[in-house]
Design an enzyme around this catalytic site. Structure first.
Site, PDB file in Angstrom:
ATOM      1  N   LEU A 174       0.790  -1.214   0.036  1.00 55.90           N
ATOM      2  CA  LEU A 174      -0.119   0.059   0.181  1.00 55.90           C
ATOM      3  C   LEU A 174       0.883   1.156   0.102  1.00 55.90           C
ATOM      4  O   LEU A 174       1.104   2.020   0.957  1.00 55.90           O
ATOM      5  CB  LEU A 174      -0.828  -0.220   1.147  1.00 55.90           C
ATOM      6  CG  LEU A 174      -1.851   1.261   1.408  1.00 55.90           C
ATOM      7  CD1 LEU A 174      -2.662   1.363   0.220  1.00 55.90           C
ATOM      8  CD2 LEU A 174      -2.532   1.133   2.695  1.00 55.90           C
ATOM      9  N   HIS A 218     -12.514   8.683  -3.206  1.00 56.72           N
ATOM     10  CA  HIS A 218     -13.005   7.771  -3.996  1.00 56.72           C
ATOM     11  C   HIS A 218     -13.950   8.294  -5.162  1.00 56.72           C
ATOM     12  O   HIS A 218     -14.486   7.833  -6.038  1.00 56.72           O
ATOM     13  CB  HIS A 218     -14.229   6.834  -3.236  1.00 56.72           C
ATOM     14  CG  HIS A 218     -13.139   5.904  -1.979  1.00 56.72           C
ATOM     15  ND1 HIS A 218     -13.365   6.414  -0.830  1.00 56.72           N
ATOM     16  CD2 HIS A 218     -12.189   5.149  -2.273  1.00 56.72           C
ATOM     17  CE1 HIS A 218     -12.552   5.674  -0.047  1.00 56.72           C
ATOM     18  NE2 HIS A 218     -11.776   4.839  -0.702  1.00 56.72           N
TER      19      HIS A 218
END
Length: 792
Positions: free
Chosen positions: A512, A585
């Site tokens: 990540l 998002h």
């Protein structure tokens, strides 16, 4: 000569002349048992150090005279010649901007290279500079395997880690690279840069990768001079930060002591080569002559500290060693030093006459190479490459480095699979649907194919999945990776089943860390792969945008096209997810990507375009070394219908080889009253608006830009002139959005028709239903179209 340079030169001469000579000995005699240094080798390394020093002095002199343009020198860091001596010429090197002696020593070992002339051509920004062509002063050389870097804030470390990973991955996959399978990647940087998140993240990725048994042959070299321009680095900080990290073998040496530096560098390089694990070499240096020619270090440093650094001058230290061990006399050392100075001065006079780059076309030539016919051929290709790297007799498979355990075989700069793999799955079957022609679509480019009349109709996500599978099956140089792309198959299922079909060596999960994801891609591209990394959401690319701007896009610029970074970065992005996730998002800003010179920015709206554009991006990366960003509208991933529920109007087949020429738009319909210019989510919205407008007597065509960099200006102008009215429906923000560029293109071309634009608001996207208040919608498009149609 300025005061600082004069003092340094005088110090060298006085100290060398005052050194007591030792008994004379043969040049081949060993003068240091720990490093195995012979007198002859010591003399060679002294000459590399002295050459670097004389180049620094010449650069400062040329700067004062207005003939040179770069004065960040390597004085005090000349101990890095020992690092070059400890490595092979075929070990790829990504160097710190103070690694001048490394460059000289490496270049000296390559027949035909002249490091003096090469460095001075860079200092004078001469077009004949053999690496950057006068675009920037960098240490780089294709024959010497030195990959040019500006090395600011350690931004080259992720690429170096990616290259180290890719060398062994290529060996496992039997793909050819420029380097032997047992090569070691060396990457040097400063102590201040070691604190940057880029360096910390890259080193962490290297350790994390090696922790899983994945080969990671990289040597990090921190040239620690104790200063970040004016900010001191605590003496013990580098050791404390990196000296005790599990999985990172640590070496430390006084860089002003040539034998000690050589012994440590040799041990570090041998460790990495033998174990294929990362190592960290701290080379304690000094910084002489300030940060750069314009830096007055007496303004922020005590005179006693400056004098103490002068006493540790590595060139003087090596001269003393030569005299005290009886290799040569003091007079001979000074004579050689002056002889090198004379060669540098003579070369400086000659390179000063070399022409400079004189046109924008010359300067930008390496940024966006375009061979559309070859790209088209590669995109349409159905069989493997005629000379596949996998079949090449020059491939360098290395059985000794091939993992023998399942974990090692299926990991990467990434998370290792630790549980049972998911069953192989593919895209769900799509229902029959209208193809692009029945939806009123036409290919604006005469080279583009019409959608196949046969084949399964797919969603956008299914089309990308199947195209990735086709590319992986066709070409062994393709890699697909990113967070969650492997066993999970992506957050939205776009890569589902690919790892099961093609294995963990070619489709794998990553850390990540977006910097590491992109760094892996940049290194893999150097090694001969065509990497297709995924950034999970558009908002997250900003964590690592410099890897695209400062590293990927600039490599061809700084190397005159001699090195390239072929890459296709897939990014799930844009908004309209019905309020999910807020702005993290639902990111609708593309300005930072559109601003990168030479970058290709693709935004497909439907399945057939996604397949064609992805193929084209991969071909452009492979053929022209292009850096491509492929933004996939999340809200359209699984969209099936266009005008009404169940009509299947947004599905399309992708059967057959496809191609969508970069910079060519797609038009829907042939309306004569209005051209709606849009992209991404705006395409289906505008098509629905166009149908309602038709019911009110206004005949509109919809132009899907598809490529936002470079913009399809030719198609834009053709369709704007065809109707005389243009409405830009732009889902990005009003300030800095795509519509501004479209407006400018029309105005620059002298378009005299009516224009209007509707955009999303200058706002982040909020959570929940409030998102609809800041995003472009159909009502706004329709109202603007009607207003434009009434205007005369």
């Amino acid at each position: 000569m300025d005061d600082g340079a004069a003092a340094l030169d005088q110090w060298f001469r006085a100290e060398t002349a005052a050194t007591t000579p030792g008994p004379a000995r043969a040049p081949q005699d060993t003068i240091d048992t720990a490093s195995g240094l012979t007198g002859e080798r010591c003399l060679e390394l002294f000459e590399a150090q002295a050459t670097s020093r004389q180049l620094d002095l010449a650069a400062r002199r040329m700067g004062r005279e207005g003939r040179g343009y770069y004065s960040i020198g390597s004085s005090g860091h000349e101990g890095n010649a020992a690092v070059a001596a400890a490595l092979r010429v075929t070990d790829p090197a990504l160097l710190h901007y103070r690694s001048g002696a490394f460059f000289v020593e490496r270049a000296r070992r390559v027949p035909g290279l002249d490091p003096i002339r090469d460095v001075l051509l860079g200092v004078t920004a001469a077009a004949a500079d053999p690496i950057s062509g006068g675009r920037h002063k960098v240490f780089g050389s294709k024959p010497a395997h030195i990959i040019p870097q500006t090395s600011t804030i350690a931004s080259h470390l992720p690429r170096a880690v990616g290259l180290a990973f890719a060398l062994d991955r290529a060996a496992q996959l039997h793909l050819r690279t420029e380097w032997p399978a047992d090569a070691v990647v060396v990457c040097s940087f400063g102590d201040a840069s070691a604190n940057h998140s880029t360096a910390a993240g890259a080193i962490n990725t290297a350790i994390h990768t090696a922790h899983q048994g994945v080969p990671m042959p990289i040597l990090f070299v921190c040239e620690d001079n104790g200063l970040g321009i004016s900010v001191p680095t605590p003496r013990t900080w580098i050791e404390q930060a990196y000296g005790t990290r599990p999985g990172l073998k640590y070496f430390d040496a006084d860089g002003t002591d040539l034998p000690a530096a050589l012994a440590a560098a040799t041990a570090a390089a041998d460790h990495v080569r033998a174990h294929r694990t990362p190592a960290f070499l701290r080379l304690r240096t000094v910084r002489l002559l300030g940060h750069a020619g314009s830096d007055v270090e007496s303004a922020y440093r005590r005179a006693a500290d400056i004098a103490a650094d002068l006493r540790r001058d590595p060139v003087t230290a090596t001269a003393r060693l030569l005299v005290t061990t009886g290799v040569v006399s003091a007079d001979e050392v000074i004579r050689r030093y002056d002889e090198i100075g004379a060669r540098v001065a003579e070369a400086a006079e000659k390179v000063g006459l070399e022409p400079k780059l004189s046109s924008a076309a010359e300067i930008t030539a390496p940024l966006a190479p375009a061979r559309p016919a070859l790209v088209r051929t590669d995109a349409l290709r159905t069989s493997p490459l005629a000379h596949s790297r996998a079949d090449s007799p020059t491939a360098h498979p290395n059985p000794a480095t091939t993992p023998t355990s399942p974990t090692a075989a299926h990991t990467s700069p990434a998370t290792a699979p630790t549980g049972p793999a998911a069953p192989p799955t593919g895209p769900a079957a799509g229902s029959p649907a209208k193809d692009a022609e029945s939806a009123g679509a036409q290919a604006s480019s005469p080279a583009a194919e019409t959608p196949s009349a046969s084949g399964e109709a797919l969603t956008l996500a299914q089309a990308i999945n199947q195209t990735l599978a086709q590319l992986l099956a066709r070409d062994p140089d393709v890699l697909v990776f990113g967070e969650d792309v492997g066993r999970k198959g992506g957050v939205y299922g776009v890569t589902k089943g690919l790892q099961q079909s093609f294995g963990g060596r070619r489709v794998f999960d990553t850390l990540l860390d977006e910097q590491s994801v992109l760094g892996t891609a940049l290194g893999a591209g150097l090694a001969g792969f065509v990497p297709i990394p995924e950034i999970q959401y558009l908002a997250y690319v900003h964590n690592a945008e410099d890897q695209l701007r400062g590293e990927a896009a600039t490599l061809s610029f700084f190397s005159g096209g001699r090195y390239r970074n072929p890459v296709v970065v897939r990014i799930a992005g844009l908004a309209y997810q019905k309020g999910f996730g807020g702005h993290f998002h639902n990111e609708n800003s593309l300005a930072a990507l559109r601003d990168i010179p030479g970058l290709v920015l693709a935004v497909p709206a439907r399945a057939d375009d996604a397949a064609a554009m992805l193929r084209t991006c991969v071909a452009a990366a492979r053929v022209d070394g292009r850096v491509c960003v492929f933004v996939e509208p999340i809200a359209l991933y699984h969209t099936r219908d266009l005008y009404r529920g169940g009509d299947g109007g947004w599905l399309a087949p992708i059967s057959g080889a496809r191609h969508a020429e970069i910079g060519r738009a797609r038009v829907y319909g042939a309306g004569a009253d209005l051209t709606v210019v849009t992209f991404g989510n705006g395409v289906p919205m505008s098509l629905r608006v166009a149908r309602r407008l038709a019911e009110r007597g206004m005949d509109a065509r919809v132009l899907d830009l598809r490529w936002l960099a470079p913009l399809p200006v030719e198609d834009l102008l053709d369709h704007a002139r065809a109707t005389g009215r243009v409405l830009i429906a732009d889902e990005t923000r009003r300030s800095g959005g795509v519509s501004e560029a479209v407006y400018t293109a029309l105005l620059d071309a002298g378009f005299a028709g009516r224009m209007a634009r509707v955009t999303s608001a200058d706002s982040f996207v909020p959570l929940g239903p409030a998102a609809t208040t800041v995003l472009l919608d159909e009502a706004a498009i329709e109202a603007a179209a009607l207003a434009l149609g009434r205007a005369r």
